[in-house]
Design a protein around this motif. Structure first.
Motif, PDB file in Angstrom:
ATOM      1  N   ALA A 133      69.638  68.709 -58.378  1.00  0.00           N
ATOM      2  CA  ALA A 133      70.994  69.168 -58.097  1.00  0.00           C
ATOM      3  C   ALA A 133      71.058  69.854 -56.732  1.00  0.00           C
ATOM      4  O   ALA A 133      72.014  69.650 -55.962  1.00  0.00           O
ATOM      5  CB  ALA A 133      71.469  70.124 -59.194  1.00  0.00           C
ATOM      6  N   GLY A 134      70.041  70.657 -56.418  1.00  0.00           N
ATOM      7  CA  GLY A 134      69.986  71.292 -55.106  1.00  0.00           C
ATOM      8  C   GLY A 134      69.890  70.269 -53.993  1.00  0.00           C
ATOM      9  O   GLY A 134      70.557  70.398 -52.952  1.00  0.00           O
ATOM     10  N   ILE A 135      69.073  69.234 -54.210  1.00  0.00           N
ATOM     11  CA  ILE A 135      68.965  68.143 -53.245  1.00  0.00           C
ATOM     12  C   ILE A 135      70.326  67.491 -53.034  1.00  0.00           C
ATOM     13  O   ILE A 135      70.734  67.187 -51.906  1.00  0.00           O
ATOM     14  CB  ILE A 135      67.947  67.095 -53.731  1.00  0.00           C
ATOM     15  N   GLY A 136      71.042  67.250 -54.138  1.00  0.00           N
ATOM     16  CA  GLY A 136      72.359  66.630 -54.044  1.00  0.00           C
ATOM     17  C   GLY A 136      73.320  67.450 -53.215  1.00  0.00           C
ATOM     18  O   GLY A 136      74.056  66.921 -52.367  1.00  0.00           O
ATOM     19  N   VAL A 137      73.336  68.761 -53.428  1.00  0.00           N
ATOM     20  CA  VAL A 137      74.223  69.644 -52.656  1.00  0.00           C
ATOM     21  C   VAL A 137      73.879  69.601 -51.177  1.00  0.00           C
ATOM     22  O   VAL A 137      74.762  69.503 -50.310  1.00  0.00           O
ATOM     23  CB  VAL A 137      74.133  71.094 -53.196  1.00  0.00           C
ATOM     24  N   VAL A 138      72.586  69.674 -50.870  1.00  0.00           N
ATOM     25  CA  VAL A 138      72.140  69.672 -49.472  1.00  0.00           C
ATOM     26  C   VAL A 138      72.533  68.360 -48.787  1.00  0.00           C
ATOM     27  O   VAL A 138      73.016  68.359 -47.642  1.00  0.00           O
ATOM     28  CB  VAL A 138      70.612  69.885 -49.397  1.00  0.00           C
ATOM     29  N   GLN A 197      60.450  73.831 -49.089  1.00  0.00           N
ATOM     30  CA  GLN A 197      60.187  75.109 -49.755  1.00  0.00           C
ATOM     31  C   GLN A 197      60.718  75.082 -51.179  1.00  0.00           C
ATOM     32  O   GLN A 197      60.187  75.743 -52.070  1.00  0.00           O
ATOM     33  CB  GLN A 197      60.839  76.260 -48.983  1.00  0.00           C
ATOM     34  N   GLY A 198      61.774  74.295 -51.383  1.00  0.00           N
ATOM     35  CA  GLY A 198      62.342  74.170 -52.718  1.00  0.00           C
ATOM     36  C   GLY A 198      61.365  73.525 -53.683  1.00  0.00           C
ATOM     37  O   GLY A 198      61.340  73.867 -54.870  1.00  0.00           O
ATOM     38  N   ILE A 199      60.564  72.572 -53.209  1.00  0.00           N
ATOM     39  CA  ILE A 199      59.535  71.968 -54.067  1.00  0.00           C
ATOM     40  C   ILE A 199      58.549  73.041 -54.513  1.00  0.00           C
ATOM     41  O   ILE A 199      58.184  73.129 -55.683  1.00  0.00           O
ATOM     42  CB  ILE A 199      58.785  70.853 -53.321  1.00  0.00           C
ATOM     43  N   VAL A 200      58.115  73.850 -53.550  1.00  0.00           N
ATOM     44  CA  VAL A 200      57.180  74.926 -53.886  1.00  0.00           C
ATOM     45  C   VAL A 200      57.814  75.869 -54.897  1.00  0.00           C
ATOM     46  O   VAL A 200      57.180  76.266 -55.887  1.00  0.00           O
ATOM     47  CB  VAL A 200      56.762  75.692 -52.614  1.00  0.00           C
ATOM     48  N   ALA A 201      59.092  76.224 -54.658  1.00  0.00           N
ATOM     49  CA  ALA A 201      59.793  77.111 -55.590  1.00  0.00           C
ATOM     50  C   ALA A 201      59.877  76.473 -56.968  1.00  0.00           C
ATOM     51  O   ALA A 201      59.683  77.140 -57.995  1.00  0.00           O
ATOM     52  CB  ALA A 201      61.192  77.418 -55.061  1.00  0.00           C
ATOM     53  N   ALA A 202      60.157  75.156 -57.014  1.00  0.00           N
ATOM     54  CA  ALA A 202      60.269  74.467 -58.296  1.00  0.00           C
ATOM     55  C   ALA A 202      58.936  74.483 -59.038  1.00  0.00           C
ATOM     56  O   ALA A 202      58.886  74.717 -60.255  1.00  0.00           O
ATOM     57  CB  ALA A 202      60.732  73.030 -58.075  1.00  0.00           C
ATOM     58  N   GLY A 261      66.629  77.570 -54.890  1.00  0.00           N
ATOM     59  CA  GLY A 261      65.485  77.493 -53.981  1.00  0.00           C
ATOM     60  C   GLY A 261      65.646  76.376 -52.973  1.00  0.00           C
ATOM     61  O   GLY A 261      65.357  76.545 -51.781  1.00  0.00           O
ATOM     62  N   VAL A 262      66.117  75.210 -53.436  1.00  0.00           N
ATOM     63  CA  VAL A 262      66.332  74.080 -52.527  1.00  0.00           C
ATOM     64  C   VAL A 262      67.448  74.379 -51.538  1.00  0.00           C
ATOM     65  O   VAL A 262      67.332  74.123 -50.333  1.00  0.00           O
ATOM     66  CB  VAL A 262      66.663  72.802 -53.327  1.00  0.00           C
ATOM     67  N   ILE A 263      68.552  74.937 -52.032  1.00  0.00           N
ATOM     68  CA  ILE A 263      69.726  75.162 -51.186  1.00  0.00           C
ATOM     69  C   ILE A 263      69.475  76.253 -50.153  1.00  0.00           C
ATOM     70  O   ILE A 263      69.815  76.108 -48.969  1.00  0.00           O
ATOM     71  CB  ILE A 263      70.942  75.528 -52.062  1.00  0.00           C
ATOM     72  N   LEU A 264      68.860  77.342 -50.586  1.00  0.00           N
ATOM     73  CA  LEU A 264      68.739  78.506 -49.713  1.00  0.00           C
ATOM     74  C   LEU A 264      67.446  78.529 -48.906  1.00  0.00           C
ATOM     75  O   LEU A 264      67.426  79.039 -47.784  1.00  0.00           O
ATOM     76  CB  LEU A 264      68.838  79.782 -50.554  1.00  0.00           C
TER      77      LEU A 264
END
Length: 565
Positions: free
Chosen positions: A144-149, A401-406, A393-396
């Motif tokens: 979902a974060g990827i989609g927003v970005v 870095q979002g992958i790492v956060a995930a 994490g992905v968006i911000l």
């Protein structure tokens, strides 16, 4: 001798080719052509998401799909690029965005080659199980974060404007500020593309909407000379096969962290799509073999300028729904990509960027699924929070870095679950021998004065032993019980640290005048207990088969002692 030689040659062929049936040919040809009509336009669009020229998308549909057809274990899996891989590759290649075309192509090829090496190494180490370490809620939030970005990234192209990229907040404000400068003709092209894509998805879902939208845009540019009226187009697309690109080893140190994340997502998406669309009569995709196949697909594709590749759910769905029976469908798609490179490349150059952006947005919005967040919230509030954290994490923080956060969120979630197992207080359903967790829904369940029934679940080991001890202690103090029965029927493993905890717990309870009994031990747990001090202390008489037996013994002893059971 000839028969034996022929058999050995046959064994070198892929499994699907050795067992190929004539009845599969027509559906495979149709599926390959149908998938190409959807996959090729999307690959062109995703190349722009990665900041690469559109031909990189064509190259990714050619070699990776060709290699996977001969090595992969999933019959319907369609391997090229995906929304997720494109945005991750774009983030990794951002430092090279201002470089010349040759340097950018080299960096992309090096990234794809490195992704392949990592996947192959994971295959050698048999790390296919790692795909299961990202929980579904975290993956939902990540996508979902990827989609927003991606949607935000493509919005300026829909308007024919340009912004200087920065943080998510900066991009939002810059996009809003660019609205007054939008090209009306570009916006009109965008609206037409969205009408075609969304309209066909609604009323003609079996038609290749991306191909029709792309063809319509190219025709309009050719007839109306849109490029002469402010509509930005792709421009020159080289015809023919690309030159061979050898990876630049000097870039490995800079690109390996990003390549690791891309490799993880490539494999995760590939195995998920392969499993989801495997037929009941087909071999189940083998994770370790998939690591080899997708790894080789990336390495081979990199040599001809392909971007990082992997199996995609939407394109695999198209392939399967069109009737694909084997990897021959993927070969047909690959060959049609080759034909496009050799013949149709000049026409692709007439395509407006707004068309590609519209295709990207329409198929990226599907990554944002509020219904799935709602479903998670209905079941588990905690995992709903994990999904939100992953998306944020992905968006911000950015996609890589979002992958790492995930991954961190998944690991923390796993650690929390295994370190804090439930300890249930049980009651007996009236008139039965069924023991269940005491809840407000069943106030009629029987309890027994002076007896506390507890059920433990999962693996008992060093990470959760202390939590279990504290929970048992609290429940014992609240109950004022004289006998505590631990039902270990749902405990599949008892590690030494947890065993020591039980030994100390039994000793402490004994000092308080409380008797401990263990119930329902499986053979492995029983052996561990009997080989320890706890087994000697409890003896066979305090190790019972089931709760019913334990309660009957307690009732009998209570009566013998002159009490009331």
């Amino acid at each position: 001798m000839n028969a034996q030689f022929g058999h050995r040659i046959a064994m070198l062929l892929p499994e699907w080719l050795r067992r190929y049936q004539a009845a599969w040919l027509q559906p495979d040809l149709l599926a390959g052509a149908t998938a190409a009509a959807v996959v090729l336009p999307k690959a062109l669009a995703y190349a722009t998401v990665a900041g690469l020229p559109v031909q990189a998308g064509l190259y990714t549909c050619f070699i990776p799909m060709l290699i996977y057809a001969f090595v992969g274990s999933s019959r319907p899996l369609s391997v090229s690029t995906t929304t997720t891989l494109a945005i991750l590759a774009g983030a990794a290649l951002q430092p090279f965005a201002s470089a010349d075309a040759g340097t950018l192509a080299m960096a992309s090829a090096t990234l794809a080659f490195l992704v392949g090496i990592i996947l192959l190494l994971a295959g050698v180490l048999r790390l296919g199980f790692v795909a299961n370490f990202i929980s579904e809620p975290v993956l939902i939030g990540f996508k979902a974060g990827i989609g927003v970005v991606i949607v935000l990234d493509q919005l300026p192209k829909l308007m024919g404007t340009h912004i200087d990229k920065g943080s998510f907040g900066h991009n939002v404000l810059a996009t809003l500020a660019s609205v007054p400068h939008a090209s009306m003709l570009t916006v009109l092209v965008t609206i037409c593309m969205l009408v075609i894509l969304l309209g066909m998805e609604r009323w003609a879902p079996r038609w290749p909407a991306p191909l029709i939208a792309v063809a319509a845009a190219i025709l309009a540019t050719k007839l109306l000379h849109l490029d002469q009226h402010g509509v930005s187009i792709v421009g020159i697309v080289p015809i023919g096969l690309p030159p061979v690109l050898l990876p630049d080893w000097h870039l490995f140190a800079d690109l390996w962290p990003a390549a690791t994340g891309i490799a993880l997502m490539s494999f995760t998406e590939s195995i998920a799509a392969g499993r989801a669309f495997a037929g009941a009569d087909e071999p189940v995709p083998r994770p370790d073999l998939e690591l080899y196949a997708v790894g080789l697909a990336n390495m081979g594709g990199a040599l001809l300028g392909a971007m990082a590749a992997g199996g995609g759910t939407s394109q695999t769905a198209v392939n399967r729904l069109a009737g694909a029976r084997s990897q021959l469908a993927g070969l047909i798609t690959s060959l049609l990509a080759l034909v496009t490179m050799l013949v149709l490349a000049p026409l692709i150059g007439l395509m407006p960027h707004a068309t590609l952006a519209a295709v990207v947005i329409v198929y990226s919005v599907g990554l944002i699924k509020p219904a799935e967040f709602i479903d998670i919230l209905k079941v588990r509030r905690t995992e709903f929070v994990w999904a939100l954290v992953s998306m944020a994490g992905v968006i911000l923080l950015g996609t890589l870095q979002g992958i790492v956060a995930a991954i961190i969120v998944s690991c923390v979630a796993l650690a929390w679950q295994v370190s804090n197992p439930p300890v249930h207080v049980l009651g007996r359903k009236p008139g039965t021998n069924v023991f269940r967790q005491r809840t407000d829904e069943h106030p009629e369940d029987e309890t027994f004065p002076g007896l506390l029934l507890l059920r433990l679940e999962g693996r008992m080991f060093f990470a959760n032993a202390e939590h279990i001890r504290l929970k048992i202690k609290s429940l014992v103090l609240q109950s004022q019980a004289k006998v505590v029965i631990l039902d270990l029927g749902a405990v599949f493993d008892l590690e030494y640290t947890a065993l020591k905890m039980l030994i100390e717990a039994e000793r402490h309870l004994s000092q308080l005048g409380i008797t401990l009994l263990l119930v329902g031990l499986n053979p492995g747990v029983f052996t561990v207990v009997m080989q320890s001090e706890l087994g000697a202390t409890l003896g066979r008489e305090r190790l019972l088969f089931n709760l019913e037996q334990a309660v009957k013994r307690y009732a009998a002893q209570t009566i013998d002692a002159g009490g009331c059971p």
